[in-house]
Design a protein around this motif. Structure first.
Motif, mmCIF file in Angstrom:
data_model
loop_
_atom_site.group_PDB
_atom_site.id
_atom_site.type_symbol
_atom_site.label_atom_id
_atom_site.label_comp_id
_atom_site.label_asym_id
_atom_site.label_seq_id
_atom_site.Cartn_x
_atom_site.Cartn_y
_atom_site.Cartn_z
ATOM 1 N N GLU A 1 -5.023 -33.987 -18.969
ATOM 2 C CA GLU A 1 -3.743 -33.418 -19.366
ATOM 3 C C GLU A 1 -2.645 -34.359 -18.894
ATOM 4 O O GLU A 1 -2.741 -34.944 -17.819
ATOM 5 C CB GLU A 1 -3.541 -32.042 -18.747
ATOM 6 N N TYR B 1 4.531 -23.348 -24.256
ATOM 7 C CA TYR B 1 3.927 -24.648 -23.973
ATOM 8 C C TYR B 1 4.250 -25.202 -22.595
ATOM 9 O O TYR B 1 3.614 -26.156 -22.159
ATOM 10 C CB TYR B 1 4.362 -25.676 -25.029
ATOM 11 N N CYS C 1 6.056 -29.689 -19.421
ATOM 12 C CA CYS C 1 4.824 -29.214 -20.048
ATOM 13 C C CYS C 1 3.635 -30.017 -19.554
ATOM 14 O O CYS C 1 3.705 -31.239 -19.446
ATOM 15 C CB CYS C 1 4.900 -29.350 -21.565
ATOM 16 N N MET D 1 -0.029 -30.709 -20.871
ATOM 17 C CA MET D 1 -0.776 -30.471 -22.108
ATOM 18 C C MET D 1 -1.867 -31.509 -22.322
ATOM 19 O O MET D 1 -1.720 -32.664 -21.912
ATOM 20 C CB MET D 1 0.164 -30.531 -23.318
ATOM 21 N N GLN E 1 -4.500 -32.630 -27.704
ATOM 22 C CA GLN E 1 -4.541 -31.687 -28.830
ATOM 23 C C GLN E 1 -3.322 -30.767 -28.813
ATOM 24 O O GLN E 1 -2.680 -30.563 -29.839
ATOM 25 C CB GLN E 1 -5.824 -30.876 -28.794
ATOM 26 N N ARG E 2 -3.000 -30.204 -27.644
ATOM 27 C CA ARG E 2 -1.822 -29.319 -27.550
ATOM 28 C C ARG E 2 -0.537 -30.104 -27.821
ATOM 29 O O ARG E 2 0.393 -29.589 -28.429
ATOM 30 C CB ARG E 2 -1.735 -28.661 -26.166
ATOM 31 N N HIS E 3 -0.487 -31.341 -27.371
ATOM 32 C CA HIS E 3 0.670 -32.199 -27.608
ATOM 33 C C HIS E 3 0.866 -32.414 -29.103
ATOM 34 O O HIS E 3 1.978 -32.258 -29.623
ATOM 35 C CB HIS E 3 0.467 -33.529 -26.869
ATOM 36 N N GLU F 1 -0.269 -30.544 -31.513
ATOM 37 C CA GLU F 1 0.064 -29.236 -32.091
ATOM 38 C C GLU F 1 1.552 -28.943 -31.914
ATOM 39 O O GLU F 1 2.226 -28.513 -32.854
ATOM 40 C CB GLU F 1 -0.773 -28.167 -31.388
ATOM 41 N N LEU F 2 2.070 -29.186 -30.720
ATOM 42 C CA LEU F 2 3.488 -28.943 -30.445
ATOM 43 C C LEU F 2 4.368 -29.816 -31.330
ATOM 44 O O LEU F 2 5.339 -29.336 -31.918
ATOM 45 C CB LEU F 2 3.804 -29.197 -28.968
#
Length: 96
Positions: free
Chosen positions: A3, A28, A39, A41, A44-46, A48-49
């Protein structure tokens, strides 16, 4: 899981869009100041955001900056904080 720690700041010209972005960002990361979030992250979450924010803003009126501070477990931010204490966001379980 690698992360990264990110600082997200934004300048949204329309109040309604600003509120939408603020509500999204609360899911987030940790709110630091009016339009600034911290954040932690995964890649993948990055991604997505970024996709969600990209669809929300008006590119000719709004501005979002996402700073990658580095791998969250290895980064030791040097921060000068006046007033309230600053604490880097910790890894927490995600409940779905």
């Amino acid at each position: 899981m690698d992360e990264h720690l990110y600082i997200v700041t934004y300048d949204i010209s329309d109040q309604k869009r600003w509120r939408r972005v603020f509500r999204l960002m609360r899911g987030y990361g940790e709110w630091l100041q009016l339009s600034v979030f911290q954040c932690r992250m995964s890649r993948q979450r990055h991604a997505e955001l970024i996709a969600l924010l990209d669809g929300m803003i008006h590119h000719d009126e709004d501005h979002i900056v996402i700073l990658d501070v580095g791998i969250a477990e290895k980064v030791a931010p040097r921060v000068v904080s006046l007033g309230k204490d600053f604490e880097p966001v910790a890894r927490e379980p995600v409940i779905i």
